[in-house]
Design a protein around this motif. Structure first.
Motif, PDB file in Angstrom:
ATOM      1  N   GLU A  76     -85.129  88.902  25.743  1.00  0.00           N
ATOM      2  CA  GLU A  76     -85.059  89.735  24.547  1.00  0.00           C
ATOM      3  C   GLU A  76     -85.228  88.926  23.268  1.00  0.00           C
ATOM      4  N   GLY A  79     -90.421  84.679  23.151  1.00  0.00           N
ATOM      5  CA  GLY A  79     -91.822  85.065  23.261  1.00  0.00           C
ATOM      6  C   GLY A  79     -92.537  84.099  24.180  1.00  0.00           C
ATOM      7  N   TYR A 104     -89.704  95.654  23.304  1.00  0.00           N
ATOM      8  CA  TYR A 104     -88.782  94.733  22.644  1.00  0.00           C
ATOM      9  C   TYR A 104     -87.883  95.452  21.637  1.00  0.00           C
ATOM     10  N   ALA A 146     -92.015  90.139  20.303  1.00  0.00           N
ATOM     11  CA  ALA A 146     -90.588  89.931  20.512  1.00  0.00           C
ATOM     12  C   ALA A 146     -89.864  89.485  19.249  1.00  0.00           C
ATOM     13  N   PRO A 148     -89.718  86.508  18.167  1.00  0.00           N
ATOM     14  CA  PRO A 148     -88.939  85.543  18.953  1.00  0.00           C
ATOM     15  C   PRO A 148     -88.169  84.509  18.136  1.00  0.00           C
TER      16      PRO A 148
END
Length: 308
Positions: A76, A79, A104, A146, A148
């Protein structure tokens, strides 16, 4: 605490030790380039960090999480950009990116993301109709969906044209500047030299170098120049007291700091002999030269999984 911490990692495939007692870290807000010949162990290491492969021994923590047991929580916040595959052939660019953004749930605008990677005019194209470089841009967009905190990017500019490379470099740099820990695996040494804040070099399953570019280059200055292919390197060495090694048909390297006296002697000798000086670069070695020096005469392990 580093965003990625690898300590004493070992990965085995049967009797083959692909990674042996590897340790390194990657910090938030930095781009860490992971380099190495084929079979050096870098891919296996990154797959353990991503939670896609189990370690034989050692510990790995990504954002403080164990990728092996907490992969769902990590995914979660992470990336991942694969070098190839992972997208259904008939999937369309915008639809695929939109799907990932929805999964996401980070509020990333899929249309803006497609625009960011330079594929707005290809948003309705299917995966099978994309060029290799365009597929790389889609893969990058999927990793960015995501939003990220840590991103693992595998050969992000492979097959991408010059303008596309500039776009991707800008995105990757902005990602790190925004606080993301970027781990960049690449064979493109020029790419790593342009982007990396830190470099980790693998060879034969172990880490043989880990540091900033300045640290890896320290003590290895050179003078690199182009001149006539017929240049008499023995006569030049007798004149300036330094050996010039031929590294191409018309390219030469002198392993020495670029002191003004030596530079003057070199250019004077070339002029006296009637040789042109078509190019000259002096100072720290290029990353490619550092890489060659560190991995010279060290063939990669005979690994059946090619780049494991």
């Amino acid at each position: 605490m580093a965003a990625v911490e690898v300590s004493g990692l070992t990965v085995r495939y049967g009797q083959l030790v692909a990674v042996h007692d590897v340790s390194f870290s990657a910090a938030a807000g930095q781009i860490t380039a992971v380099l190495g010949p084929n079979g050096a162990g870098k891919t296996s290491t990154i797959e353990v960090c991503e939670g896609y492969r189990r370690a034989t021994a050692g510990t790995v923590r990504v954002l403080g999480l164990d990728p092996a047991t907490q992969q769902r929580l990590l995914s979660e916040r992470m990336g991942v950009m694969l070098q190839e595959g992972g997208v259904y052939p008939s999937a369309r660019v915008l639809d695929t990116v939109r799907h990932y953004c929805a999964l996401y749930g980070k509020g990333v605008d899929p249309a803006a993301l497609v625009q960011q990677v330079g594929l707005a005019d290809r948003r309705t194209a299917t995966w099978r109709r994309l060029s290799g470089g365009e597929k790389q841009r889609v893969s990058l967009a999927l990793a960015l969906a995501a939003a990220p905190e840590v991103a693992f990017l595998d050969e992000p500019t492979s097959g991408v044209d010059v303008n596309g490379r500039d776009t991707i470099r800008g995105i990757v740099r902005a990602l790190a500047d925004g606080g993301c820990a970027v781990v960049l695996a690449t064979h493109e040494l020029d790419e790593a030299e342009r982007l990396a804040d830190r470099v980790v070099i693998f060879d034969k399953g172990v880490v043989i170098a880990d540091g900033t570019l300045a640290e890896l280059r320290r003590g290895h200055d050179e003078i690199r120049f182009r001149s006539s292919p017929q240049l008499d390197t023995i006569a030049l060495a007798n004149s300036i007291g330094m050996v010039a090694s031929r590294v191409g048909s018309d390219e030469y390297v002198i392993d020495a700091p670029p002191h003004p006296r030596l530079m003057a002697q070199l250019t004077a000798w070339l002029a006296e002999q009637g040789h042109p000086l078509t190019d000259m670069r002096a100072g720290a070695q290029r990353l490619e030269d550092v890489f060659r020096r560190l991995t010279a005469d060290k063939p990669a392990a005979d690994d059946p999984e090619a780049d494991r």
